[in-house]
Design a protein around this motif. Structure first.
Motif, mmCIF file in Angstrom:
data_model
loop_
_atom_site.group_PDB
_atom_site.id
_atom_site.type_symbol
_atom_site.label_atom_id
_atom_site.label_comp_id
_atom_site.label_asym_id
_atom_site.label_seq_id
_atom_site.Cartn_x
_atom_site.Cartn_y
_atom_site.Cartn_z
ATOM 1 N N THR A 27 -11.078 -3.920 -10.205
ATOM 2 C CA THR A 27 -10.092 -4.729 -10.926
ATOM 3 C C THR A 27 -8.890 -3.918 -11.356
ATOM 4 O OG1 THR A 27 -11.330 -4.363 -12.983
ATOM 5 C CG2 THR A 27 -11.804 -6.391 -11.748
ATOM 6 N N SER A 28 -9.066 -2.619 -11.498
ATOM 7 C CA SER A 28 -7.960 -1.772 -11.954
ATOM 8 C C SER A 28 -7.096 -1.290 -10.801
ATOM 9 C CB SER A 28 -8.514 -0.562 -12.731
ATOM 10 O OG SER A 28 -9.256 -0.981 -13.859
ATOM 11 N N PHE A 29 -7.653 -1.202 -9.588
ATOM 12 C CA PHE A 29 -6.895 -0.664 -8.439
ATOM 13 C C PHE A 29 -6.961 -1.655 -7.266
ATOM 14 C CE2 PHE A 29 -8.525 2.910 -10.904
ATOM 15 C CZ PHE A 29 -7.376 3.654 -11.136
ATOM 16 N N ARG A 30 -6.387 -2.829 -7.516
ATOM 17 C CA ARG A 30 -6.426 -3.861 -6.460
ATOM 18 C C ARG A 30 -5.533 -3.480 -5.286
ATOM 19 N NH1 ARG A 30 -8.864 -8.501 -8.159
ATOM 20 N NH2 ARG A 30 -9.165 -8.744 -10.409
ATOM 21 N N THR A 31 -4.371 -2.920 -5.561
ATOM 22 C CA THR A 31 -3.469 -2.463 -4.498
ATOM 23 C C THR A 31 -2.886 -1.121 -4.910
ATOM 24 O OG1 THR A 31 -2.871 -4.738 -3.925
ATOM 25 C CG2 THR A 31 -1.422 -2.987 -3.130
ATOM 26 N N ILE A 32 -3.150 -0.120 -4.065
ATOM 27 C CA ILE A 32 -2.618 1.215 -4.361
ATOM 28 C C ILE A 32 -2.099 1.844 -3.080
ATOM 29 C CG2 ILE A 32 -4.204 1.596 -6.291
ATOM 30 C CD1 ILE A 32 -5.827 3.425 -4.397
ATOM 31 N N LYS A 33 -1.222 2.802 -3.236
ATOM 32 C CA LYS A 33 -0.770 3.624 -2.118
ATOM 33 C C LYS A 33 -1.352 5.007 -2.327
ATOM 34 C CE LYS A 33 3.594 1.370 -0.892
ATOM 35 N NZ LYS A 33 3.215 1.127 0.502
ATOM 36 N N LEU A 34 -1.957 5.528 -1.265
ATOM 37 C CA LEU A 34 -2.659 6.807 -1.374
ATOM 38 C C LEU A 34 -2.215 7.704 -0.228
ATOM 39 C CD1 LEU A 34 -4.801 8.022 -3.243
ATOM 40 C CD2 LEU A 34 -6.549 7.264 -1.629
ATOM 41 N N CYS A 84 -1.508 5.537 2.911
ATOM 42 C CA CYS A 84 -2.315 4.342 3.113
ATOM 43 C C CYS A 84 -2.087 3.359 1.975
ATOM 44 C CB CYS A 84 -3.798 4.693 3.167
ATOM 45 S SG CYS A 84 -4.223 5.843 4.491
ATOM 46 N N THR A 85 -2.073 2.084 2.323
ATOM 47 C CA THR A 85 -1.995 1.014 1.324
ATOM 48 C C THR A 85 -3.285 0.223 1.399
ATOM 49 O OG1 THR A 85 0.401 0.862 1.570
ATOM 50 C CG2 THR A 85 -0.714 -1.008 0.548
ATOM 51 N N GLY A 86 -3.930 0.027 0.227
ATOM 52 C CA GLY A 86 -5.197 -0.690 0.225
ATOM 53 C C GLY A 86 -5.718 -0.880 -1.185
ATOM 54 N N SER A 87 -7.030 -1.036 -1.295
ATOM 55 C CA SER A 87 -7.662 -1.256 -2.596
ATOM 56 C C SER A 87 -8.931 -0.425 -2.674
ATOM 57 C CB SER A 87 -7.970 -2.741 -2.782
ATOM 58 O OG SER A 87 -8.826 -3.193 -1.743
ATOM 59 N N LEU A 88 -9.289 -0.027 -3.885
ATOM 60 C CA LEU A 88 -10.509 0.751 -4.095
ATOM 61 C C LEU A 88 -11.706 -0.170 -4.125
ATOM 62 C CD1 LEU A 88 -9.542 3.467 -6.748
ATOM 63 C CD2 LEU A 88 -9.712 3.682 -4.267
ATOM 64 N N SER A 89 -12.800 0.350 -3.611
ATOM 65 C CA SER A 89 -14.031 -0.425 -3.573
ATOM 66 C C SER A 89 -15.204 0.526 -3.783
ATOM 67 C CB SER A 89 -14.158 -1.148 -2.228
ATOM 68 O OG SER A 89 -15.416 -1.773 -2.114
ATOM 69 N N VAL A 90 -16.293 0.008 -4.339
ATOM 70 C CA VAL A 90 -17.514 0.798 -4.551
ATOM 71 C C VAL A 90 -18.596 0.268 -3.629
ATOM 72 C CG1 VAL A 90 -19.333 1.424 -6.183
ATOM 73 C CG2 VAL A 90 -16.946 1.350 -6.936
ATOM 74 N N TYR A 97 -17.540 5.552 -3.719
ATOM 75 C CA TYR A 97 -16.348 4.731 -3.826
ATOM 76 C C TYR A 97 -15.425 5.102 -2.662
ATOM 77 C CZ TYR A 97 -13.154 8.352 -5.622
ATOM 78 O OH TYR A 97 -12.354 9.448 -5.750
ATOM 79 N N GLN A 98 -14.620 4.150 -2.219
ATOM 80 C CA GLN A 98 -13.781 4.340 -1.041
ATOM 81 C C GLN A 98 -12.543 3.475 -1.160
ATOM 82 O OE1 GLN A 98 -16.087 2.999 2.317
ATOM 83 N NE2 GLN A 98 -16.209 0.889 1.601
ATOM 84 N N ILE A 99 -11.591 3.745 -0.278
ATOM 85 C CA ILE A 99 -10.410 2.903 -0.205
ATOM 86 C C ILE A 99 -10.485 2.071 1.067
ATOM 87 C CG2 ILE A 99 -9.069 4.799 0.845
ATOM 88 C CD1 ILE A 99 -6.543 3.494 -0.365
ATOM 89 N N ILE A 100 -10.287 0.779 0.894
ATOM 90 C CA ILE A 100 -10.217 -0.116 2.060
ATOM 91 C C ILE A 100 -8.736 -0.220 2.446
ATOM 92 C CG2 ILE A 100 -10.632 -2.453 2.925
ATOM 93 C CD1 ILE A 100 -12.887 -2.671 0.881
ATOM 94 N N VAL A 101 -8.394 0.339 3.585
ATOM 95 C CA VAL A 101 -6.998 0.471 3.993
ATOM 96 C C VAL A 101 -6.542 -0.788 4.728
ATOM 97 C CG1 VAL A 101 -5.365 1.818 5.351
ATOM 98 C CG2 VAL A 101 -7.230 2.974 4.142
#
Length: 403
Positions: A27-34, A84-90, A97-101
Motif C-alpha cells: 500500500t505504501s509503494f504502489r508505483t515506484i521508479k527503481l 524500472c517502473t513498478g510496484s513492490l510486492s511480498v 519482497y520484490q518489485i513487479i516491473v
C-alpha cells in the motif's frame, strides 16, 4: 502509511507478520521508479522474466510478467543499468519482497528516447518516411555495398551469408565508424561516396547490436537524410531485431539483423537458377504451342481443305443465285401472262369497235357520189345518187323522197 503501534508483548505468527509487512509495503509503494544494475537475468519458458536489481550495497528481486516483457523496446542483459517502473510486492511462501516491473528503460535513456521521438515526428512531417518514396530492391544485383565497421561482427555475417547465397555478387565494403564521436559524419560520407560513384546496386547500412547510446549515430538527422536521399536502394540493418534507429524508417527496407539484410539483398543462386529453368521451360512450352497452332492453321490451307472451304463459301451463293433465277423466271412468266391477257382484252375491245363488226350487225355506211358520208338528210336532194356500203358488197341508190 504509518506502521501501527503494537504492545511490546504482542506475539505474531510468521504468517501474521508477513501479511502485515505485505500490507504496509504494497500500500505504501504502489508505483515506484527503481534504478539499478541487472543481475541474473532469467527468462522463463512461460514468457516471464526474473532477475535481480542491485547497486553497490543492496539488491532486490524483480519480475517482469509476459505482457510487460513483450513491450520492452530493447534487449536487457546482465550488467545493464536500468530504470524500472513498478510496484513492490511480498511473496509470502518464501518471505521475499520484490518489485513487479511494468516498464523498463536504460538508465539515462529517457531523455534520449524523448529526443528521438521528437526527431522522428519532425522528419516524418517532412515526408522522409513516406512509403511512396520507397524504392524496390533489384531482382538481380551484381554489386552489393556495405556501410559498416570493417572489423565488426556485422560485416563478417554479411560476407558469410552473401557468399553462401550467391558468390558471383561483388561486395564493396565502405568502412565507417559506427558508434561514438564522428560516427554519423563517416556514415553519411560513405553513403554519399557510394551514390556519387555508383558503386553498387543495393546498399546495406548498419551494424551489430549495442546499447541505445551505441546506436545513436544511425538516428542522427544527417544520416537519416542521407539514407532518404540515396538513389541506390538502402537496407537498414541496425542492431538486433528489437533494436531500432531512425534510419530504419527512411530506408527502402529494414532488416532485423545484418545477416537478414544480406538475405534480402542477395538472391539465392539456386533460386535464380530454378527460376531461370522455369522461365526456360515456360518459354519452350509457349513456343511449342504457338508452332502447333500455326501448323494447324497451315494445315487448313491444303488443296482438299481449300476446296471444302471454297465449296462452303460457294454453295450458299449458288443457292441464292438459283433461287433468284427461279424467282426472276417466275416473275417474268407471270408478267408475260398478265400482258397477254391485257392484250387479248384490248384486241377484243378493238375488234368490237371495228366498222366491219358494226356492219355485220346490220348497219351500213351511206355516202354521196363524191364519197362524203351522209349523216343527215339535209346533205342530199331528191334525185341525188347515193352509195350504200353494207357488210358485204356495195349498193347504188337514188333519193326519191326526203323527210
Amino acid at each position: 502509511m504509518n506502521a501501527p503501534i503494537l504492545p511490546q508483548d504482542t506475539v505474531f505468527t510468521v504468517s501474521q507478520i508477513t501479511d502485515l509487512i505485505k500490507e504496509i509495503l504494497e500500500t505504501s509503494f504502489r508505483t515506484i521508479k527503481l534504478e539499478g544494475e541487472i543481475s541474473n537475468w532469467r527468462p522463463s519458458s512461460a514468457g516471464h522474466i526474473y532477475f535481480t536489481l542491485k547497486d553497490q550495497n543492496a539488491q532486490i528481486k524483480a519480475v517482469i510478467f509476459r505482457g510487460a516483457a513483450y513491450k520492452l523496446n530493447f534487449r536487457p542483459k546482465d550488467g545493464d543499468k536500468v530504470c524500472c517502473t513498478g510496484s513492490l510486492s511480498v511473496y509470502a511462501p518464501q518471505g521475499n519482497y520484490q518489485i513487479i516491473v511494468n516498464s523498463m528503460e536504460l538508465a539515462g535513456s529517457g531523455n534520449i528516447l524523448q529526443m528521438l521521438e521528437e526527431r522522428k515526428r519532425k522528419l516524418a512531417a517532412e515526408g522522409l518516411f513516406d512509403s511512396d518514396k520507397k524504392k524496390p530492391l533489384p531482382l538481380f544485383p551484381r554489386r552489393l555495398g556495405v556501410v559498416t565497421s570493417p572489423t565488426g561482427a556485422a560485416i563478417r555475417d554479411i560476407l558469410n551469408v552473401s557468399k553462401r547465397r550467391n558468390s558471383s555478387v561483388d561486395i564493396t565494403v565502405l568502412p565507417a565508424i559506427v558508434q561514438g564521436e564522428g560516427a554519423a559524419q563517416t556514415i553519411v560520407k560513405m553513403i554519399e561516396i557510394a551514390n556519387f560513384y555508383d558503386l553498387c546496386d543495393v546498399l546495406i547500412v548498419g551494424r551489430g547490436g549495442g546499447s541505445l547510446e551505441d546506436l545513436l549515430p544511425f538516428s542522427e538527422e544527417s544520416v537519416v537524410r542521407a539514407v532518404a536521399a540515396s538513389h541506390i536502394p538502402v537496407i537498414s540493418a541496425v542492431g538486433h531485431e528489437i533494436d531500432w534507429a531512425l534510419c530504419d524508417y527512411a530506408a527502402d527496407r529494414r532488416a532485423p539483423t545484418p545477416s537478414a539484410a544480406a538475405e534480402m539483398a542477395v538472391p539465392l543462386k539456386t533460386d535464380l537458377q530454378q527460376a531461370l529453368s522455369n522461365y526456360k521451360s515456360e518459354l519452350y512450352t509457349s513456343i511449342a504451342n504457338k508452332i502447333e497452332q500455326k501448323r494447324l492453321l497451315i494445315r487448313s490451307f491444303n488443296p482438299e481443305n481449300l476446296e471444302i472451304r471454297f465449296r462452303n463459301i460457294q454453295q450458299p451463293l449458288l443457292n441464292r443465285f438459283a433461287l433468284a433465277r427461279d424467282n426472276l423466271s417466275k416473275n417474268l412468266q407471270d408478267r408475260i401472262k398478265e400482258l397477254r391477257i391485257r392484250i387479248a382484252n384490248n384486241v377484243t375491245v378493238l375488234e368490237n369497235a371495228s366498222p366491219q363488226e358494226i356492219f355485220k350487225r346490220g348497219y351500213s355506211m351511206v355516202t354521196t357520189e363524191d364519197g362524203t358520208i351522209v349523216r343527215k338528210s339535209s346533205q342530199v336532194t331528191v334525185g341525188s345518187k347515193l352509195r350504200i356500203v353494207p357488210a358485204e358488197g356495195q349498193i347504188t341508190a337514188e333519193v326519191k323522197e326526203l323527210e
